[in-house]
Design an enzyme around this catalytic site. Sequence first.
Site, PDB file in Angstrom:
ATOM      1  N   CYS A 114       0.840  -1.081  -0.029  1.00 48.92           N
ATOM      2  CA  CYS A 114       0.065  -0.031   0.066  1.00 48.92           C
ATOM      3  C   CYS A 114       0.830   1.205   0.018  1.00 48.92           C
ATOM      4  O   CYS A 114       0.496   2.180  -0.727  1.00 48.92           O
ATOM      5  CB  CYS A 114      -0.934   0.127   1.060  1.00 48.92           C
ATOM      6  SG  CYS A 114      -1.913   1.532   1.470  1.00 48.92           S
ATOM      7  N   CYS A 210      -6.093  -3.144   7.324  1.00 51.32           N
ATOM      8  CA  CYS A 210      -7.280  -2.384   7.241  1.00 51.32           C
ATOM      9  C   CYS A 210      -8.299  -2.908   6.521  1.00 51.32           C
ATOM     10  O   CYS A 210      -9.753  -2.533   7.267  1.00 51.32           O
ATOM     11  CB  CYS A 210      -6.912  -1.018   6.856  1.00 51.32           C
ATOM     12  SG  CYS A 210      -6.342  -1.086   5.058  1.00 51.32           S
TER      13      CYS A 210
END
Length: 398
Positions: A114, A210
Site C-alpha cells: 500500500c 485495514c
Amino acid sequence: MSLNSLDLPGKSEDTRVVVAMSGGVDSSVVAGILKREGYDVVGVTLQLYDHGAAVHRAGSCCAGQDIEDARRVSESLGIPHYVLDYEARFREAVIDPFANSYVSGETPIPCVSCNQTVKFADLLQTARDLGADALATGHYIRSRANGAHRALYRPVDTDRDQSYFLFATTQEQIDYLRFPLGHLPKAQVREIAEELGLTVAKKQDSQDICFVPQGKYSDIISRLKPEAANPGDIVHIDGRTLGRHDGIVHYTVGQRRGIGVATGEALYVVHLDAANARVIVGPREALETHKVFLRDVNWLGDTPIADLPKSGMEVFAKVRSTRPPRPAVLRHADGQTWVELVDGESGIAPGQACVLYSDDSNAARVFGGGFIGRSEREPQAEEMLRRLMANADKASAA
C-alpha cells in the site's frame, strides 16, 4: 535562501503541503501542527475499500467513519479536504496481490504494498498535481538531508517504529515526503491533539490489516481465491503424513497453535507447499534460519549494492516488524542479494520483509531491504525439506 521547518526553501506560508489524512490521531496532528506553523495545508483522504463492514468498526482505516473523522478534523482546522476514490486501484495493487501471495504459500505484508504503490506513488502524484511542495504523513519515521538527497532514520519512539513497512520507499519519494512525527513520542502526539482540540484525540489506533474485518484474513482470501481453501495433507518434515487440513490459507510459517494434529510433540509449521497443498510441520529446530535470500530489493545505501565488498557489509536486520534490528551481514553477488543473520532467527516466512539498518539505536539509518524469497535452515532440516519436496515433485511427474 533559508529553509523552513520542513527543510524546504522559503517561508512556511509560501509552502503548500498535502497531508495524507487517514482519520486517525497521527495524521490529524500532522495537519494541525503544519497549519499552526503557517503552512498552506491541504488534507487528502483515500477511500481504499468497500467500507460497508468497517463503517463503525474500531481500528479500521481509510473507510466509513475514518473518512468522516478526517473531514471533521479538516473543517476544525480550516483546511481544504478532498476524498479520493482509490478503491479499484487498491484492489488491483494491494488486495489481489495479497491474496495471490497467500495462495502461493507466502505470508505477505499488504501495508508495504500500500505504501509502495497507492500512498507513495499514486497519492504522491496527486500531491504534485495539487501544486504541493511536499507530501506529509503521520508515519513514525524520520528523514533528514543526506547530501543532495534525504535519508530515512528510525523514530524517537521505537515502540511506534514504522520503518519496517517503509523500506520500499524510493529515493525520489523520500526526497518529497515529510514525517513530522518522527521526533515525537506517541504520548506527546496525543497531548498535541488535545491542545489542538481535535475530536480524534482519544481515538483508538488502527489495528491489524485495514481491509480485513475482525482480522480474519482467511475469509477474504478464500472468497477471492477459493483454491486457498482446498484441503490437503499435513506432513512431518521427516516424511510422515500426520493428518489433513482445510486449506493452506489457515497456516503460516512458525505457527504452532491450531495446526490440527496431536502427536504428543510440539510441532510448528515449517513450510507451505502450495503446489501440492501440503502443510509441512516439524520441531522448533527446523525453523532455525541463518540466511535469507531477498527479492525486489530497494537499496538506500550510499554505495551501490553491486559494489559491496566480497566480504559483505555489516548491518542490522529486522525480519519481523515487532523485533529490534539484530546483527547481520549483507551480501550481493551474481545478481543475488542475501542476508546472513549472525544470531539466527526462527520461523521466517517467505513474503515477509527483511529491513536493513546501520545499527540498532533509535537514530539508526534505514538502508532499505527486500522481500524474503526463501531462507536456508540448519543443514539437517534443510536437507530433509529438500528431500521431501523432491519426492513430491517426482510423484507429481509420475
